[in-house]
Design an enzyme around this catalytic site. Structure first.
Site, mmCIF file in Angstrom:
data_model
loop_
_atom_site.group_PDB
_atom_site.id
_atom_site.type_symbol
_atom_site.label_atom_id
_atom_site.label_comp_id
_atom_site.label_asym_id
_atom_site.label_seq_id
_atom_site.Cartn_x
_atom_site.Cartn_y
_atom_site.Cartn_z
ATOM 1 N N ASP A 1 0.828 -1.205 0.000
ATOM 2 C CA ASP A 1 0.000 0.000 0.000
ATOM 3 C C ASP A 1 0.870 1.267 0.000
ATOM 4 O O ASP A 1 1.585 1.549 0.957
ATOM 5 C CB ASP A 1 -0.881 -0.064 1.260
ATOM 6 N N ASP B 1 -10.468 3.992 -1.261
ATOM 7 C CA ASP B 1 -11.084 2.971 -0.399
ATOM 8 C C ASP B 1 -12.610 2.935 -0.550
ATOM 9 O O ASP B 1 -13.264 3.979 -0.593
ATOM 10 C CB ASP B 1 -10.778 3.263 1.074
HETATM 11 C C1 GLA Z 1 -5.369 2.208 2.890
HETATM 12 C C2 GLA Z 1 -5.911 1.064 2.048
HETATM 13 C C3 GLA Z 1 -6.923 0.269 2.854
HETATM 14 C C4 GLA Z 1 -6.248 -0.267 4.103
HETATM 15 C C5 GLA Z 1 -5.622 0.877 4.906
HETATM 16 C C6 GLA Z 1 -4.753 0.365 6.047
HETATM 17 O O1 GLA Z 1 -6.349 3.129 3.195
HETATM 18 O O2 GLA Z 1 -6.478 1.554 0.867
HETATM 19 O O3 GLA Z 1 -7.464 -0.787 2.080
HETATM 20 O O4 GLA Z 1 -5.291 -1.222 3.754
HETATM 21 O O5 GLA Z 1 -4.816 1.694 4.081
HETATM 22 O O6 GLA Z 1 -4.172 1.388 6.793
#
Ligand code: GLA
Length: 628
Positions: free
Chosen positions: A377, A443
């Protein structure tokens, strides 16, 4: 020509549909603020009357940086009552800025942002059937324009949970993918996904040297040295009968030949995740029967990391994860796969340790724990990227190539999941960094606006980039109990929206990672996730992501070609009202003179020359087959 026919049919039927709810065009209005105005018995006869499709400034009200109240008077007929589990939707259109909404004096919704559509789902018990109801809306407005605008308010029935998936037979039935890819020498971890009464005994014909079957658990393990396609027959037997399925073990350079199915901790627990909670969900994956439908990854998202690295630079876990190797061993022993999360930056999105400068050590540690999946990520890497003057696509690729090299040095297959929200059109280059999937958007959350934007709007046109080994990832599922914290709630999506969500993700060949607490999964959610005919669309070996064929009057039709010559078609209704759709003539480019059209949720063949009502935000998901 054929397309014109279906278009007209949808338009006509849309108008008919308006009878299924109540449109409210005007409301009483007063400038000011008084809690007594929420009460249904308050006398507002002296108030102004305002239209709801136009802001208050345009109607001569000069009221900025202040409050105003709308009172909508509406008789709700008992014909809208539905079943006990049903609810009522108040779709209030768009409001500028913030609102608090009361139905008959009870607060039913509140939105702080501005310009967003207000959709409040309320308990039927608050409604006064066949009598006048008062929807009182307290609006705060900063800058002009203010108040309601866009369209009239709309009140309609929303279905409570209803199960469409027919019960699985007690006899064994194979529900898993028809292929599994593994690299030569890498561990084979595969659980035979048969539903049916337990206990069950399993057998496999054609197993290559090096692979063994646990005939009680139905778990394949071992490894194969020689590249090649190994045709197998998977078999299961129980007290009620037996079943078998053809299957190919493909030993070669490609893994993830069908989209990953499993569970991830984030949408459920957020940073309050612990090994105990992960284990509870992993055990429930098996005991609930989800593993019998091919769900096999158990992925720990952010918040497992120690506060500091060890003196030798390696990474450890925090106190919530006492034994990662033990977790990995338990998963593998049950034919499940283990996923983990990190960032190419020095910090993850949750503020935990990232892999920057320690990519090699981290890949090695994960291998020692038996990790099979890495979600990588971007987050903290934005500091590195921001500090550099190089903002080319190559700069976006760089951190992902680096980790990819170390992952490939490990003696096991690690599914490589890129998470950088779609920057630089990741779908155009994800496969070049050997990624197995890439997140295409920000997200997801458990609202219709989020599913609509991420699923319907942002996946449109991405189908050429997806295929066996490398998938577009529109983010994890938002069904069941979610909450991104210790405070879990039922998904805020209505049941019809959840049918659309799962249908669309199946059509999109999306990663199917469940994001809810599996130890408390309810029957509705379980049936939503365990429809073998719906899941077969997602897992189809051709791996063709659906494309949008039609978008008209709030109806979207998406279709994908399947390996058996069939076509899967989703007819989605994005309107606030149900829409009858006539399944005759043609849908888009698809000739409906087929031998059979099957309703996949209900698992039954249906006539084409008929009209079907697609619920508001719901779907009719069919598979069409022709023997021609
Ligand atoms: C980002 C990702 C999420 C999750 C969070 C964890 O927002 O897009 O899917 O993994 O980080 O902190």
């Amino acid at each position: 020509m054929k397309r014109t026919i279906i278009t007209l049919a949808i338009l006509l039927l849309c108008r008919l549909a308006l009878a299924q709810g109540i449109s409210v065009e005007t409301a009483k209005f007063r400038v000011g603020d008084n809690p007594a105005w929420a009460s249904p018995s308050f006398n507002d006869t002296s108030w102004d009357v305002l239209r709801l499709d136009t802001d208050w400034n345009a109607q001569g009200i000069d009221n900025d940086n202040a409050y105003g109240w709308y009172r909508l008077h509406v008789v709700i007929p008992s014909s809208l009552k539905g079943r006990d589990s049903d609810k009522i939707l108040l779709a209030l259109g768009t409001i500028d800025d913030a609102d608090e909404t009361f139905l008959n004096g009870v607060l039913v919704g509140k939105t702080d942002g501005y310009d967003s559509p207000r959709r409040y789902i309320v308990d039927r018990k608050l409604v006064r059937w066949d009598k006048e109801n008062v929807i009182a809306v307290r609006v705060y407005n900063g800058d002009p324009p203010g108040g309601f605008y866009g369209k009239p308010a709309w009140i309609t029935l929303v279905s409570g949970p209803y199960i469409l998936t027919p019960p699985a037979p007690a006899t064994p039935r194979y529900n898993g993918p028809a292929v599994f890819g593994v690299r030569p020498g890498s561990p084979v971890i595969f659980r035979l996904a048969f539903s049916g009464e337990k206990p069950m005994r399993y057998a496999v014909e054609g197993l290559p040297d090096g692979v063994v079957l646990d005939s009680e658990k139905g778990v394949l393990s071992g490894s194969v040295k020689e590249e090649g396609d190994y045709p197998l027959v998977l078999k299961a037997r129980n007290a009620k009968g037996s079943a078998s399925a053809s299957f190919t073990l493909k030993v070669g350079s490609r893994i993830a030949l069908t989209p990953p199915m499993g569970w991830n901790s984030w949408n459920c627990w957020g940073t309050s995740v612990s090994q105990k909670k992960v284990m509870e969900s992993a055990m429930a994956l098996v005991s609930s029967g989800l593993a019998d439908y091919g769900y096999s990854y158990v992925n720990v998202d952010d918040a497992w990391e120690a506060a500091e690295r060890n003196p030798d630079g390696t990474i450890g876990t925090n106190e919530n994860f006492p034994d990662m190797k033990g977790l990995g061993d338990w998963l593998h022993g049950n034919g499940l796969k283990f996923g983990i999360y990190s960032s190419p930056g020095d910090r993850t999105c949750g503020g935990y340790l990232g892999s920057l400068g320690h990519e090699k050590e981290d890949a090695e540690v994960w291998n020692s724990w038996g990790v099979d999946y890495l979600k990588y990520d971007w987050c903290g890497y934005s500091k590195v990227y921001g500090a550099s003057s190089d903002h080319s696509v190559a700069a976006l690729l760089r951190p992902y190539i680096k980790m990819q090299q170390y992952l490939r040095e490990q003696p096991r297959d690690i599914f490589y999941s890129l998470c950088q929200y779609g920057m630089g059109n990741v779908w155009e280059w994800g496969a070049f960094v050997d990624a197995n999937s890439w997140r295409t958007t920000v997200d997801i959350t458990d609202t219709w606006e989020s599913v609509r934007s991420i699923g319907f709007e942002q996946q449109d046109g991405l189908h050429p980039y997806s295929g066996p080994g490398h998938w577009n990832d529109p983010d994890m599922l938002v069904v069941g109990k979610v909450g991104w914290s210790d405070n879990l709630r039922d998904s805020r999506l209505t049941p019809d929206e959840q049918y659309s969500h799962i249908s669309l993700w199946a059509l999109l060949a999306a990663n199917m990672l469940i994001g809810c607490d599996l130890s408390r999964i309810d029957d509705f959610t379980l049936n939503l996730l365990c429809n073998n005919e719906v899941n077969a669309i997602n897992q189809d070996v051709l791996g063709r992501q659906a494309h949008k064929d039609i978008e008209e009057d709030g109806i979207e039709i998406w279709s994908r070609e399947l390996s058996d010559g069939g076509i899967a078609i989703g007819i989605f209704n994005l309107n606030e009202a149900p829409v009858p759709v006539y399944l005759g003539g043609a849908i888009g480019k698809i000739d409906l003179e087929a031998d059979s059209v099957r309703d996949l949720w209900r698992q039954k063949d249906i006539p084409t020359d008929a009209t079907y009502t697609v619920p508001s935000h719901g779907v009719l998901l069919v598979k069409m087959k022709t023997s021609k």
